[in-house]
Scaffold this active site. Sequence first.
Site, PDB file in Angstrom:
ATOM      1  N   VAL A  61       0.815  -1.221   0.000  1.00 34.60           N
ATOM      2  CA  VAL A  61       0.000   0.000   0.000  1.00 34.60           C
ATOM      3  C   VAL A  61       0.844   1.264   0.000  1.00 34.60           C
ATOM      4  CG1 VAL A  61      -2.018  -1.042   1.079  1.00 34.60           C
ATOM      5  CG2 VAL A  61      -0.205  -0.077   2.522  1.00 34.60           C
ATOM      6  N   ASN A  87      -7.019  -0.002   5.990  1.00 32.65           N
ATOM      7  CA  ASN A  87      -6.779  -0.720   7.232  1.00 32.65           C
ATOM      8  C   ASN A  87      -5.331  -1.164   7.409  1.00 32.65           C
ATOM      9  OD1 ASN A  87      -7.749  -2.510   9.615  1.00 32.65           O
ATOM     10  ND2 ASN A  87      -6.750  -3.945   8.207  1.00 32.65           N
ATOM     11  N   TYR A 152       4.463   5.341  15.595  1.00 33.26           N
ATOM     12  CA  TYR A 152       3.153   4.725  15.342  1.00 33.26           C
ATOM     13  C   TYR A 152       2.023   5.666  15.737  1.00 33.26           C
ATOM     14  CZ  TYR A 152      -0.848   1.588  15.957  1.00 33.26           C
ATOM     15  OH  TYR A 152      -2.094   1.012  15.920  1.00 33.26           O
ATOM     16  N   LEU A 189      -0.748  -7.902  15.138  1.00 33.99           N
ATOM     17  CA  LEU A 189       0.025  -6.686  15.407  1.00 33.99           C
ATOM     18  C   LEU A 189       0.150  -6.428  16.905  1.00 33.99           C
ATOM     19  CD1 LEU A 189      -0.988  -3.865  12.877  1.00 33.99           C
ATOM     20  CD2 LEU A 189       1.271  -4.861  13.236  1.00 33.99           C
TER      21      LEU A 189
END
Length: 254
Positions: A61, A87, A152, A189
Amino acid sequence: MNQLLNKVILITGGASGIGLACAEAYIREGATVFIMDVNAPALGKVLANLGGNHKGIAGDVAKSTDVKAAIDEIQKHYGRLDAIHNNAAIAHPSKPVDETEEDEWDALMNINLKSLFWTTKHGIGLLKASKGCILNTSSMAGDIGQSLHAAYTATKGGINALTKSMALDYAAFGIRVNAISPAGVWTPLLKQWAAEQPDPGSIEKYLNGIHALGYCPEADVVADAAVFLLSDAARFVTGCIMPVSGGAELGYKR
């Protein structure tokens, strides 16, 4: 209930975790899904299990060419696109800013955040034609912060701001843009993040405790909220960062 009957939905990172739970929920509600995932073997297994007219493509992506290839395949096979669910994400590394390497920083930004740029660039024409929806997977960490996870949380905070701006930009075309914002959800994750913590053995108790409802959920709770946001039941909802957090961000808890 067929809340998404005959909708064609592109979901990135749909071969595992929250993405897979959402893809399965969309199908149960009558949608056709097209999954883009970088993990080709996992994607192949998922598509074999789903069967039907559901398709996908292996790709990154973070790369314009890969995202364009996915959109082109959707145009060729279905001739329409009703929703994009952004997502795909990575959570590594769990570090403060000064200990984060440049390549780690860039990977997080490119996969978690810049990917929304590419899916919108290449997919907006089809969404304008269908007056469709965009849904972004954010995180409560992007709103309240999280120690030892700076890059993050920056990507998820960026998603929240981008969601609101995109909602304003595309409202004139009848396109709604929203985000879902979980706290802890047991996914591959999260399990990876837990394993990287100083005391991995205490993480399950910690994750149960941070949620006011008393437990860390599976991905189905996020999928249910995602179905709502992509359905006509949410037809007047846009620019919303919807918590699916079990009250993790609320008040003081002893």
